[in-house]
Design a protein around this motif. Structure first.
Motif, PDB file in Angstrom:
ATOM      1  N   GLU A   1       0.535  -1.344   0.283  1.00 21.27           N
ATOM      2  CA  GLU A   1      -0.202  -0.330   0.165  1.00 21.27           C
ATOM      3  C   GLU A   1       0.918   0.886  -0.027  1.00 21.27           C
ATOM      4  O   GLU A   1       0.524   2.097  -1.211  1.00 21.27           O
ATOM      5  CB  GLU A   1      -1.172  -0.356   1.284  1.00 21.27           C
ATOM      6  CG  GLU A   1      -1.976   1.135   1.638  1.00 21.27           C
ATOM      7  CD  GLU A   1      -0.991   2.517   2.124  1.00 21.27           C
ATOM      8  OE1 GLU A   1      -1.455   3.240   1.657  1.00 21.27           O
ATOM      9  OE2 GLU A   1      -0.746   2.119   2.571  1.00 21.27           O
ATOM     10  N   LEU A   2       1.779   1.608   0.814  1.00 23.40           N
ATOM     11  CA  LEU A   2       3.063   2.061   1.433  1.00 23.40           C
ATOM     12  C   LEU A   2       3.333   3.236  -0.440  1.00 23.40           C
ATOM     13  O   LEU A   2       3.633   3.698  -0.631  1.00 23.40           O
ATOM     14  CB  LEU A   2       3.758   1.930   1.627  1.00 23.40           C
ATOM     15  CG  LEU A   2       5.134   3.048   1.827  1.00 23.40           C
ATOM     16  CD1 LEU A   2       4.734   4.413   1.735  1.00 23.40           C
ATOM     17  CD2 LEU A   2       6.404   2.877   3.042  1.00 23.40           C
ATOM     18  N   LEU A   3       3.135   1.761  -1.480  1.00 25.70           N
ATOM     19  CA  LEU A   3       4.837   2.049  -2.269  1.00 25.70           C
ATOM     20  C   LEU A   3       3.384   2.352  -3.833  1.00 25.70           C
ATOM     21  O   LEU A   3       3.674   3.168  -4.342  1.00 25.70           O
ATOM     22  CB  LEU A   3       5.331   0.364  -2.336  1.00 25.70           C
ATOM     23  CG  LEU A   3       6.121   0.106  -2.341  1.00 25.70           C
ATOM     24  CD1 LEU A   3       6.246  -1.130  -3.034  1.00 25.70           C
ATOM     25  CD2 LEU A   3       7.594   0.613  -2.375  1.00 25.70           C
ATOM     26  N   LEU A   4       1.812   1.360  -3.470  1.00 27.58           N
ATOM     27  CA  LEU A   4       1.177   2.514  -4.095  1.00 27.58           C
ATOM     28  C   LEU A   4       0.524   3.367  -4.138  1.00 27.58           C
ATOM     29  O   LEU A   4       0.416   4.119  -5.260  1.00 27.58           O
ATOM     30  CB  LEU A   4      -0.769   1.293  -3.856  1.00 27.58           C
ATOM     31  CG  LEU A   4      -0.034  -0.102  -4.794  1.00 27.58           C
ATOM     32  CD1 LEU A   4      -1.424  -1.085  -4.088  1.00 27.58           C
ATOM     33  CD2 LEU A   4      -0.737  -0.124  -6.456  1.00 27.58           C
ATOM     34  N   THR A   5       0.558   3.970  -2.721  1.00 26.19           N
ATOM     35  CA  THR A   5       1.388   5.684  -3.039  1.00 26.19           C
ATOM     36  C   THR A   5       2.131   6.314  -3.229  1.00 26.19           C
ATOM     37  O   THR A   5       1.620   7.199  -3.572  1.00 26.19           O
ATOM     38  CB  THR A   5       0.669   5.419  -1.126  1.00 26.19           C
ATOM     39  OG1 THR A   5      -0.174   5.345  -0.590  1.00 26.19           O
ATOM     40  CG2 THR A   5       0.504   7.818  -0.987  1.00 26.19           C
ATOM     41  N   MET A   6       3.064   5.997  -3.002  1.00 23.15           N
ATOM     42  CA  MET A   6       4.159   6.437  -3.593  1.00 23.15           C
ATOM     43  C   MET A   6       4.740   6.576  -4.773  1.00 23.15           C
ATOM     44  O   MET A   6       4.657   7.595  -5.886  1.00 23.15           O
ATOM     45  CB  MET A   6       5.454   5.741  -2.993  1.00 23.15           C
ATOM     46  CG  MET A   6       5.690   6.477  -1.649  1.00 23.15           C
ATOM     47  SD  MET A   6       7.675   5.344  -1.073  1.00 23.15           S
ATOM     48  CE  MET A   6       8.481   6.874  -1.986  1.00 23.15           C
ATOM     49  N   MET A   7       4.026   5.395  -5.547  1.00 19.76           N
ATOM     50  CA  MET A   7       3.505   5.118  -7.613  1.00 19.76           C
ATOM     51  C   MET A   7       3.101   6.980  -8.142  1.00 19.76           C
ATOM     52  O   MET A   7       3.188   6.287  -9.293  1.00 19.76           O
ATOM     53  CB  MET A   7       2.950   3.657  -7.967  1.00 19.76           C
ATOM     54  CG  MET A   7       4.764   3.152  -7.654  1.00 19.76           C
ATOM     55  SD  MET A   7       6.806   3.708  -8.258  1.00 19.76           S
ATOM     56  CE  MET A   7       5.912   2.855 -10.415  1.00 19.76           C
ATOM     57  N   LYS A   8       1.445   6.863  -7.323  1.00 19.45           N
ATOM     58  CA  LYS A   8       0.696   7.911  -7.720  1.00 19.45           C
ATOM     59  C   LYS A   8       1.642   9.129  -7.576  1.00 19.45           C
ATOM     60  O   LYS A   8       0.916  10.203  -7.545  1.00 19.45           O
ATOM     61  CB  LYS A   8      -0.299   7.782  -6.965  1.00 19.45           C
ATOM     62  CG  LYS A   8      -1.319   6.106  -7.247  1.00 19.45           C
ATOM     63  CD  LYS A   8      -2.893   6.288  -6.142  1.00 19.45           C
ATOM     64  CE  LYS A   8      -2.977   4.622  -6.555  1.00 19.45           C
ATOM     65  NZ  LYS A   8      -3.612   4.330  -5.920  1.00 19.45           N
ATOM     66  N   GLY A   9       2.697   8.841  -7.251  1.00 19.83           N
ATOM     67  CA  GLY A   9       2.954  10.032  -6.537  1.00 19.83           C
ATOM     68  C   GLY A   9       4.042  11.461  -7.507  1.00 19.83           C
ATOM     69  O   GLY A   9       3.710  10.957  -8.281  1.00 19.83           O
ATOM     70  N   THR A  10       5.266  11.962  -6.939  1.00 17.86           N
ATOM     71  CA  THR A  10       6.054  12.495  -7.978  1.00 17.86           C
ATOM     72  C   THR A  10       7.076  11.904  -8.622  1.00 17.86           C
ATOM     73  O   THR A  10       7.285  10.206  -8.463  1.00 17.86           O
ATOM     74  CB  THR A  10       6.904  13.486  -7.321  1.00 17.86           C
ATOM     75  OG1 THR A  10       7.635  13.162  -6.495  1.00 17.86           O
ATOM     76  CG2 THR A  10       6.089  14.909  -6.531  1.00 17.86           C
ATOM     77  N   PRO A  11       7.644  12.160  -9.685  1.00 12.42           N
ATOM     78  CA  PRO A  11       8.502  11.143 -10.833  1.00 12.42           C
ATOM     79  C   PRO A  11       9.288  10.711  -9.508  1.00 12.42           C
ATOM     80  O   PRO A  11      10.108   9.720  -9.753  1.00 12.42           O
ATOM     81  CB  PRO A  11       9.372  12.371 -11.624  1.00 12.42           C
ATOM     82  CG  PRO A  11       7.825  13.093 -12.052  1.00 12.42           C
ATOM     83  CD  PRO A  11       7.358  13.216 -10.903  1.00 12.42           C
ATOM     84  N   ALA A  12       9.875  11.532  -8.788  1.00 10.55           N
ATOM     85  CA  ALA A  12      11.267  11.236  -7.863  1.00 10.55           C
ATOM     86  C   ALA A  12      10.909  10.233  -6.994  1.00 10.55           C
ATOM     87  O   ALA A  12      11.322   9.255  -6.534  1.00 10.55           O
ATOM     88  CB  ALA A  12      11.326  12.355  -6.635  1.00 10.55           C
ATOM     89  N   GLN A  13       9.255  10.702  -6.942  1.00 14.22           N
ATOM     90  CA  GLN A  13       8.738   8.999  -5.655  1.00 14.22           C
ATOM     91  C   GLN A  13       9.012   7.541  -6.068  1.00 14.22           C
ATOM     92  O   GLN A  13       9.144   6.810  -5.746  1.00 14.22           O
ATOM     93  CB  GLN A  13       7.476   9.583  -5.306  1.00 14.22           C
ATOM     94  CG  GLN A  13       7.577  10.141  -3.637  1.00 14.22           C
ATOM     95  CD  GLN A  13       5.946  10.757  -3.532  1.00 14.22           C
ATOM     96  OE1 GLN A  13       5.116  10.684  -4.078  1.00 14.22           O
ATOM     97  NE2 GLN A  13       6.268  11.406  -2.113  1.00 14.22           N
ATOM     98  N   ARG A  14       8.576   7.842  -7.870  1.00 14.93           N
ATOM     99  CA  ARG A  14       8.343   6.573  -8.543  1.00 14.93           C
ATOM    100  C   ARG A  14       9.492   6.015  -8.783  1.00 14.93           C
ATOM    101  O   ARG A  14       9.651   4.660  -8.635  1.00 14.93           O
ATOM    102  CB  ARG A  14       7.974   6.558  -9.575  1.00 14.93           C
ATOM    103  CG  ARG A  14       6.285   6.761  -9.813  1.00 14.93           C
ATOM    104  CD  ARG A  14       5.614   7.046 -11.216  1.00 14.93           C
ATOM    105  NE  ARG A  14       5.828   8.316 -11.901  1.00 14.93           N
ATOM    106  CZ  ARG A  14       5.277   9.508 -12.004  1.00 14.93           C
ATOM    107  NH1 ARG A  14       4.163   9.665 -10.679  1.00 14.93           N
ATOM    108  NH2 ARG A  14       5.589  10.523 -12.365  1.00 14.93           N
ATOM    109  N   LYS A  15      10.608   6.989  -9.039  1.00 15.20           N
ATOM    110  CA  LYS A  15      12.166   6.358  -8.845  1.00 15.20           C
ATOM    111  C   LYS A  15      12.772   5.742  -7.764  1.00 15.20           C
ATOM    112  O   LYS A  15      13.706   4.718  -7.641  1.00 15.20           O
ATOM    113  CB  LYS A  15      13.020   7.922  -9.608  1.00 15.20           C
ATOM    114  CG  LYS A  15      14.413   7.476  -9.402  1.00 15.20           C
ATOM    115  CD  LYS A  15      14.916   8.948  -9.733  1.00 15.20           C
ATOM    116  CE  LYS A  15      16.843   8.143 -10.127  1.00 15.20           C
ATOM    117  NZ  LYS A  15      17.988   9.619 -10.652  1.00 15.20           N
ATOM    118  N   MET A  16      12.289   6.787  -6.942  1.00  8.80           N
ATOM    119  CA  MET A  16      12.620   5.842  -5.458  1.00  8.80           C
ATOM    120  C   MET A  16      11.617   4.497  -5.390  1.00  8.80           C
ATOM    121  O   MET A  16      12.986   3.442  -4.942  1.00  8.80           O
ATOM    122  CB  MET A  16      11.901   6.449  -4.544  1.00  8.80           C
ATOM    123  CG  MET A  16      12.817   7.786  -3.905  1.00  8.80           C
ATOM    124  SD  MET A  16      12.151   8.752  -2.372  1.00  8.80           S
ATOM    125  CE  MET A  16      11.947   7.390  -1.566  1.00  8.80           C
TER     126      MET A  16
END
Length: 318
Positions: A171-186
């Motif tokens: 769930e944390l990763l799904l949230t981050m993947m909906k965030g900024t390009p920097a978060q998706r890169k992380m």
């Protein structure tokens, strides 16, 4: 636990219990090698839970929100509880908890290789929940049917909580993947770091495993290392696709003939180095555990003194 001196009748009863797929209990006679194997396996699992608090615990004070802090704190607390369940299970075999802790600190007993890798970003916390706890679930759910009763029963609760941890991480990763390009890169970079170590969690390949055959015969384990590893890969591929990340293996592909995913060769030299104490964080993890054990000595001494007073009928201790 009754004595483990060899006796044909007792050994026959033990083998019969295993053959009937029934549980071995602390009151039952067991061969010395079975007892030794169970203590080694349970102790390694307990140590892994306790050491496993460190990689994520480092992020409790740096979690990006109060909600994430509370979630992570609860998970680390669960892991401490798992370690206590497992040490208790080892004690039913005659093991001494203090001695097990000393063996861990002195490097005489091992813990899972996965916990010797660093958590560089908060995305690592999510990937640990998704991949590391996911691998643990694949490995541990069959242990709910392990032949040793106290271990099998402890695993039921542990697996339920690990399943929740896996969902939290995803769930944390799904949230981050909906965030900024920097978060998706992380998230992608964390996936790249943890994928191969997660595959190593299942242990060496079956051909090189010195314990698997006997553990299977005693029904301690129900599946081989390679069988569990394949199950984990097959489970993870569709999850990665749903998440929107790429697993770092160019050889990963579906094999219709086998009905499973093919995947690349694991770097077993890295696995052996980490298991031998030469991983990125081996020394740090053990040193931290040793320091915590030493600083907690006064608590153990106070608890022992209180118990002694109660046993002696001291009213002030009531």
């Amino acid at each position: 636990m009754t004595a483990t001196v060899s006796d044909p009748d007792l050994e026959g009863q033990f083998e019969s219990t295993i053959a009937r797929d029934q549980r071995i209990e602390p009151r039952d006679w067991v061969p010395a090698d079975y007892r030794k194997t169970m203590i080694r396996m349970i102790a390694q699992h307990a140590h892994s839970e306790i050491i496993g608090m460190q990689p994520e615990g480092n992020w409790i004070t740096r979690a990006p929100s109060l909600r994430r802090k509370a979630i992570l704190l609860a998970k680390v607390q669960d892991e401490a509880g798992h370690g206590l369940y497992l040490y208790s299970a080892a004690e039913t075999l005659g093991a001494d908890r203090t001695e097990l802790t000393e063996n861990l600190i002195e490097g005489k007993q091992k813990y899972s290789s996965i916990f010797n890798y660093p958590t560089l970003t908060f995305a690592d916390v999510g990937v640990i929940g998704w991949l590391v706890d996911g691998a643990a679930i694949c490995n541990q759910v069959p242990l709910c049917r392990s032949s040793y009763g106290p271990y099998a029963r402890a695993m039921i609760r542990i697996c339920k909580e690990e399943s929740f941890h896996q969902r939290q991480g995803y769930e944390l990763l799904l949230t981050m993947m909906k965030g900024t390009p920097a978060q998706r890169k992380m998230v992608q970079e964390a996936t790249d770091r943890w994928w191969w170590p997660s595959l190593m969690m299942f242990g060496p390949p079956d051909a090189d495993s010195s314990h698997t055959a006997q553990s299977m015969a005693w029904k301690i384990k129900r599946h081989t290392n390679d069988e569990l590893r394949q199950r984990f890969v097959d489970m993870s591929v569709p999850q990665a696709e749903a998440l929107g990340v790429t697993l770092p293996d160019p050889e990963l592909k579906w094999n219709a003939e086998r009905g499973h995913h093919d995947f690349g060769e694991i770097d077993w030299s890295e696995f052996k180095a980490v298991v031998s104490g030469n991983g990125p964080c081996n020394a740090q993890r053990t040193a931290h555990r040793k320091k915590a054990h030493e600083q907690g000595a006064w608590v153990r001494e106070a608890a022992a003194a209180y118990a002694a007073k109660r046993a002696g009928g001291d009213d002030d201790a009531r």
